[in-house]
Design an enzyme around this catalytic site. Sequence first.
Site, short mmCIF file in Angstrom:
data_model
loop_
_atom_site.label_atom_id
_atom_site.label_comp_id
_atom_site.label_asym_id
_atom_site.label_seq_id
_atom_site.Cartn_x
_atom_site.Cartn_y
_atom_site.Cartn_z
CG ASP A 176 -1.86 1.12 1.34
OD1 ASP A 176 -2.28 1.63 0.30
OD2 ASP A 176 -2.17 1.53 2.48
CD GLU A 414 -0.31 -5.63 7.70
OE1 GLU A 414 -0.75 -5.63 6.53
OE2 GLU A 414 -0.87 -5.04 8.63
CE1 TYR A 471 -4.54 0.62 10.27
CE2 TYR A 471 -3.59 -1.57 10.07
CZ TYR A 471 -3.45 -0.20 9.96
OH TYR A 471 -2.27 0.37 9.58
CE1 TYR A 475 -8.66 -0.57 5.40
CE2 TYR A 475 -6.87 -0.93 6.93
CZ TYR A 475 -7.36 -0.34 5.78
OH TYR A 475 -6.55 0.46 5.02
CD GLU A 506 1.07 -0.86 9.55
OE1 GLU A 506 -0.09 -0.89 9.09
OE2 GLU A 506 2.07 -1.25 8.93
C1 BDP Z 1 -1.44 -2.33 6.81
C2 BDP Z 1 -0.14 -2.23 6.05
C3 BDP Z 1 0.20 -0.81 5.61
C4 BDP Z 1 -1.04 -0.14 5.06
C5 BDP Z 1 -2.08 -0.10 6.16
C6 BDP Z 1 -3.35 0.65 5.73
O1 BDP Z 1 0.94 -2.74 6.82
O2 BDP Z 1 1.24 -0.83 4.68
O3 BDP Z 1 -0.77 1.14 4.57
O4 BDP Z 1 -2.42 -1.41 6.47
O5 BDP Z 1 -4.25 0.00 5.21
O6 BDP Z 1 -2.06 -3.51 6.50
O7 BDP Z 1 -3.42 1.85 5.89
#
Ligand code: BDP
Length: 600
Positions: A176, A414, A471, A475, A506
């Site tokens: 991404d 990931e 997330y 998500y 993250e």
């Molecule tokens: C994670 C990835 C990252 C993406 C992020 C996203 O590690 O590279 O930019 O999600 O969706 O899965 O913002």
Amino acid sequence: MLYPKINDARTVMDLSGIWDFKLDDGKGFEEKWMEEPLADPVQVAVPASYNDQIEGVGYRDHCGWAFYQKEIEIPKILLSQRVVLRFGAVTHSAKVYLNGELVCEHQGGFLPFEAEINHLVQPGKNLLCVAVDNRVNYSTLPIGNEVGAAFFGSDLPDIPSVNETVQKPHNAPNFDFFNYAGINRPVKIYTTPKAYIRDIVLVPELKDGEAKVHYRVECAGDAGEDSGEVTVRFFDEEGEEAACARGSEGTVLIENPHLWQPGNAYLYTAKAEYGEDMYEEKFGVRSIEIRGTQFLINGEPFYFKGFGKHEDSEVHGRGINEPMNVKDLSLMKWLGANSFRTSHYPYAEEMLDLCDREGIVVIDETTAVGLNFGWNDEGYAKFHTKEHHEQVIRDLIARDKNHPCVAVWSIANEPDTEKQPQAAHDYFMPLYHLAHECDPQDRPVTLVICQNDYTRDITAPEMDIICANRYYGWYVFGGDLDAAERAMRTEMKYWEKLGKPWMLTEYGADTVAGLHKATGNMFSEEYQVDYYKTINKVLDECGFVVGEHAWNFADFATIQGTLRVDGNKKGLFTRERRPKLAAHYFRHRWHEVPDFGYKG
Ligand code: BDP
């Protein structure tokens, strides 16, 4: 690999500037473009990605080879020395020619490579040509999809109008971030004496208030008459000699050492001399250790506050942008952050030097991103990355081993560790061990896992520190922060049982700067703040959590797709580095959260 430095024994010429450039039309190699000045070139700046420098879809979305050229002259006086041509990074693969002759080839877009060029240098003008390929596939790192739709692009429906349409070759990155390409980091020519210092390895060992520094100086080349033995002198920041040793390998004692501390860096210099050659390498005295659920720096439990980042800025693309690097570290300090991860590739050496100097802690990541989505039932058999992955780990650690700022190696971001848990384990554990073997300082090693059924993952629990991207609230349960909080808490109960340090590498929510709502909803600045408050509440309850890295430091460019409005907007800052509301929230939080002893 040593960084090119100018000193009494060595000189450096920087080839930054405007170069001739031409996209390959498929005939570049056949017509031998490397042998003559390019016909009708455009002008681009080096170092920088080429994609955003020239207008047009052709440049931005080019897929395949492109040619760079520059006419250079090497002063005659230098030819009695070793003359080395060095690239900080060319993305993703390169063939380098001097006067039409192949000098070297390199795979991988984020690490340096070099070659001696004495035998190819001509008096007067020399034509330097660099062919660059930006294609990614199942054998490159990062991974690209060879067929089908792009990651975050639209899935193609199985209907005649679609099946009968042939798309032009295009990049389908399985990651991404925009697939920026070109000569992204500095190109330098440097010299050394014919008998020279090839590498220096420095390993500080801190014990009972004293520092032992184990060193090794690797020499190479034509020793000629008698290059003499190696001498290494160690200097403190005031230029006072702290220790001295003879021989290519040994241990010195530094009494009452000044420690390299996060936010309070102190750098010693090791000055190695061998025959006519000399080289000064900076290093820090600090220890890194994992004890139970704690991550210790200099024996104190450290708490990571910071980000996943990208090397990404307007026009430069992924090209080095030193003013932006300085600005980013300054903004991190403004926020009270102390660390970042080089998501999802090794960053420029110049940035690590800056982190050494500024006391910013770095999780240093390989290019192994994308070993994940879209591989269906084939599993790891689909990828042919193993050897390249090993090479990247070796080269990354060889490059960054002496940096005090580097605290952890991340061997992947990931990967799929859940669908075929045993295959993932078989692929990653040898790489985990390789990273340990390669690092003279034996730092902790991790891989960063994605949101999945963590109960099936048998690889992450083997890592020295567990790093997870989550997330909940974006998500998963997007818009429902109550559910996000409950889900996060449930998951943390699982990890707690492992008794290892755990960090959230993250978490984030796309946020359009300037979009405000009294009652925050997804994409608003208020939602981003509520999202972080919700997740941080859970993190604060968990004693085994050793850090929080927000995703992302700043908005960044990605491939076009229905999930991305002019890029990924999860930044705490915009791409121009303007703070969103969440930056102010973290600024408040992180000035209250100490670097050491936060969880007792
Ligand atoms: C994670 C990835 C990252 C993406 C992020 C996203 O590690 O590279 O930019 O999600 O969706 O899965 O913002």
